[in-house]
Design a protein around this motif. Structure first.
Motif, PDB file in Angstrom:
ATOM      1  N   UNK A 192       0.864  -1.166   0.000  1.00 37.33           N
ATOM      2  CA  UNK A 192       0.000   0.000   0.000  1.00 37.33           C
ATOM      3  C   UNK A 192       0.911   1.229   0.000  1.00 37.33           C
ATOM      4  N   UNK A 193       0.802   2.056  -1.027  1.00 38.39           N
ATOM      5  CA  UNK A 193       1.716   3.194  -1.172  1.00 38.39           C
ATOM      6  C   UNK A 193       0.910   4.472  -1.407  1.00 38.39           C
ATOM      7  N   UNK A 194       1.082   5.436  -0.515  1.00 42.00           N
ATOM      8  CA  UNK A 194       0.505   6.762  -0.710  1.00 42.00           C
ATOM      9  C   UNK A 194       1.584   7.659  -1.307  1.00 42.00           C
ATOM     10  N   UNK A 195       1.204   8.406  -2.344  1.00 43.72           N
ATOM     11  CA  UNK A 195       2.132   9.324  -3.014  1.00 43.72           C
ATOM     12  C   UNK A 195       1.585  10.745  -2.877  1.00 43.72           C
ATOM     13  N   UNK A 196       2.392  11.635  -2.309  1.00 42.99           N
ATOM     14  CA  UNK A 196       1.995  13.029  -2.160  1.00 42.99           C
ATOM     15  C   UNK A 196       2.952  13.913  -2.954  1.00 42.99           C
ATOM     16  N   UNK A 197       2.382  14.864  -3.676  1.00 43.82           N
ATOM     17  CA  UNK A 197       3.159  15.854  -4.414  1.00 43.82           C
ATOM     18  C   UNK A 197       3.055  17.159  -3.637  1.00 43.82           C
ATOM     19  N   UNK A 198       4.180  17.567  -3.045  1.00 41.46           N
ATOM     20  CA  UNK A 198       4.164  18.646  -2.058  1.00 41.46           C
ATOM     21  C   UNK A 198       3.146  18.275  -0.969  1.00 41.46           C
ATOM     22  N   UNK A 199       2.070  19.029  -0.817  1.00 37.36           N
ATOM     23  CA  UNK A 199       1.133  18.723   0.275  1.00 37.36           C
ATOM     24  C   UNK A 199      -0.157  18.073  -0.204  1.00 37.36           C
ATOM     25  N   UNK A 200      -0.198  17.630  -1.455  1.00 40.44           N
ATOM     26  CA  UNK A 200      -1.436  17.079  -2.000  1.00 40.44           C
ATOM     27  C   UNK A 200      -1.262  15.603  -2.356  1.00 40.44           C
ATOM     28  N   UNK A 201      -2.286  14.802  -2.051  1.00 42.60           N
ATOM     29  CA  UNK A 201      -2.241  13.382  -2.370  1.00 42.60           C
ATOM     30  C   UNK A 201      -2.497  13.173  -3.860  1.00 42.60           C
ATOM     31  N   UNK A 202      -1.609  12.444  -4.501  1.00 41.97           N
ATOM     32  CA  UNK A 202      -1.767  12.107  -5.917  1.00 41.97           C
ATOM     33  C   UNK A 202      -2.342  10.700  -6.079  1.00 41.97           C
ATOM     34  N   UNK A 203      -1.836   9.756  -5.297  1.00 40.40           N
ATOM     35  CA  UNK A 203      -2.292   8.371  -5.399  1.00 40.40           C
ATOM     36  C   UNK A 203      -2.216   7.717  -4.030  1.00 40.40           C
ATOM     37  N   UNK A 204      -3.125   6.801  -3.795  1.00 40.63           N
ATOM     38  CA  UNK A 204      -3.137   6.061  -2.532  1.00 40.63           C
ATOM     39  C   UNK A 204      -3.810   4.721  -2.801  1.00 40.63           C
ATOM     40  N   UNK A 205      -2.993   3.714  -3.166  1.00 36.46           N
ATOM     41  CA  UNK A 205      -3.545   2.422  -3.566  1.00 36.46           C
ATOM     42  C   UNK A 205      -2.492   1.341  -3.411  1.00 36.46           C
ATOM     43  N   UNK A 206      -2.928   0.098  -3.555  1.00 42.20           N
ATOM     44  CA  UNK A 206      -1.991  -1.023  -3.556  1.00 42.20           C
ATOM     45  C   UNK A 206      -1.319  -1.085  -4.921  1.00 42.20           C
ATOM     46  N   UNK A 207       0.010  -1.229  -4.924  1.00 41.83           N
ATOM     47  CA  UNK A 207       0.764  -1.249  -6.179  1.00 41.83           C
ATOM     48  C   UNK A 207       2.026  -2.063  -5.982  1.00 41.83           C
ATOM     49  N   UNK A 208       2.584  -2.535  -7.098  1.00 39.45           N
ATOM     50  CA  UNK A 208       3.893  -3.193  -7.007  1.00 39.45           C
ATOM     51  C   UNK A 208       4.953  -2.221  -6.526  1.00 39.45           C
ATOM     52  N   UNK A 209       4.814  -0.961  -6.940  1.00 42.99           N
ATOM     53  CA  UNK A 209       5.786   0.042  -6.533  1.00 42.99           C
ATOM     54  C   UNK A 209       5.506   1.365  -7.207  1.00 42.99           C
ATOM     55  N   UNK A 210       6.389   2.318  -6.962  1.00 45.54           N
ATOM     56  CA  UNK A 210       6.318   3.637  -7.580  1.00 45.54           C
ATOM     57  C   UNK A 210       7.706   3.980  -8.090  1.00 45.54           C
ATOM     58  N   UNK A 211       7.760   4.543  -9.284  1.00 45.54           N
ATOM     59  CA  UNK A 211       9.018   4.903  -9.918  1.00 45.54           C
ATOM     60  C   UNK A 211       9.027   6.410 -10.163  1.00 45.54           C
ATOM     61  N   UNK A 212      10.072   7.097  -9.704  1.00 47.72           N
ATOM     62  CA  UNK A 212      10.239   8.528  -9.962  1.00 47.72           C
ATOM     63  C   UNK A 212      11.482   8.685 -10.830  1.00 47.72           C
ATOM     64  N   UNK A 213      11.290   9.258 -12.022  1.00 47.89           N
ATOM     65  CA  UNK A 213      12.350   9.275 -13.023  1.00 47.89           C
ATOM     66  C   UNK A 213      12.735  10.695 -13.424  1.00 47.89           C
ATOM     67  N   UNK A 214      14.007  10.882 -13.717  1.00 51.26           N
ATOM     68  CA  UNK A 214      14.472  12.109 -14.346  1.00 51.26           C
ATOM     69  C   UNK A 214      14.160  12.053 -15.845  1.00 51.26           C
TER      70      UNK A 214
END
Length: 274
Positions: free
Chosen positions: A153-175
């Motif tokens: 279960x991974x919650x993703x917040x961009x600055x102070x706002x929630x973008x995603x909150x769900x079960x996932x294999x993972x999250x990738x942040x890329x340049x």
């Protein structure tokens, strides 16, 4: 001047080119360092890549993986990538142009006291009591395993706002640089190197959001739960294992990659992906 050379391991072509470049540089009264593996192959003394940030220029000979390895040691030291025929998003110099290109940068250093460079952003990642070296391509946060019965279960917040909150294999942040690598295989978008931003891509989320391109100055905060173990991976090789619940912060790193020599033609390199 000090030039450090990192060559792809176990490759006769890269070792041969490293030796030829070393001989040419030494003839120009340049101090040359070789990474330990290449030096052993050539039967000469070598150094740890972790020491290469003390050089004035680093030369990577091989594919993008070799470049990533070299750049982690180079930190902010200017780096030139020599491409041996792979896709080569990070390696703009052809093998038959390598010696001439490096000698030209040596002359610029001797004339101006510096090697001209352009920068590429890196991503910094940290958590409670730990941090990892900055990422050139991507930061991946995932559960103990992927696939059915795995993930987290991974919650993703961009600055102070929630973008995603769900079960996932993972999250990738890329340049932008990394958008052509793991991000692309996870159906993330390509980002042109001139774009000032990063991409956040959920990996097989149960209630997934589409990949999101964000400004480079935002802070991405993640909370990982419902998995016995989580792992943070930088550029596919540097790992930090965590015991959830765990919080991770990803944001622009203070140290960019400093590229020397000619720039890669992004669209020409894309053509090699087909």
């Amino acid at each position: 001047m000090k030039v450090a050379i990192v060559a792809q391991w176990g490759n006769d072509r890269t070792a041969s080119l490293a030796e030829r470049l070393r001989d040419q540089l030494r003839a120009e009264d340049v101090t040359v360092w070789l990474d330990a593996a290449t030096a052993a192959e050539l039967g000469v003394p070598g150094r740890s890549v972790d020491e290469f940030d003390a050089a004035d220029l680093v030369v990577s000979i091989g594919g993008d993986g070799t470049f990533l390895f070299a750049a982690h040691g180079a930190r902010t030291t200017p780096i030139i990538g020599v491409n041996l025929g792979e896709v080569g998003f990070l390696n703009a110099v052809a093998p038959d142009e390598a010696v001439e290109t490096v000698l030209r940068e040596v002359e610029r250093f001797r004339t101006d006291g510096r090697v001209p460079t352009r920068t590429m952003p890196r991503l910094g990642v940290r958590g409670d009591g730990w941090s990892l070296p900055p990422a050139i391509n991507e930061v991946v946060i995932q559960g103990a395993q992927r696939g059915p019965g795995g993930g987290a279960s991974i919650e993703v917040r961009i600055d102070d706002s929630t973008y995603a909150d769900a079960h996932a294999d993972g999250v990738l942040i890329s340049t932008p640089t990394g958008s052509t690598a793991y991000n692309l295989s996870e159906d993330g978008p390509l980002i042109h190197p001139g774009v000032s931003g990063f991409v956040v891509t959920e990996m097989a989320a149960g209630e997934g959001m589409p990949p999101l391109v964000v400004d480079r100055d935002v802070t991405v905060s993640l909370t990982v739960e419902e998995t016995p173990e989580a792992v943070v991976v930088v550029d596919g090789r540097i790992r930090e294992y965590l015991e959830p619940p765990a919080s991770i912060t990803v944001e622009l790193a203070n140290e960019p990659v400093r590229m020397a020599g000619p720039a890669t033609d992004f669209f020409e390199a894309l053509g090699k992906l087909e």
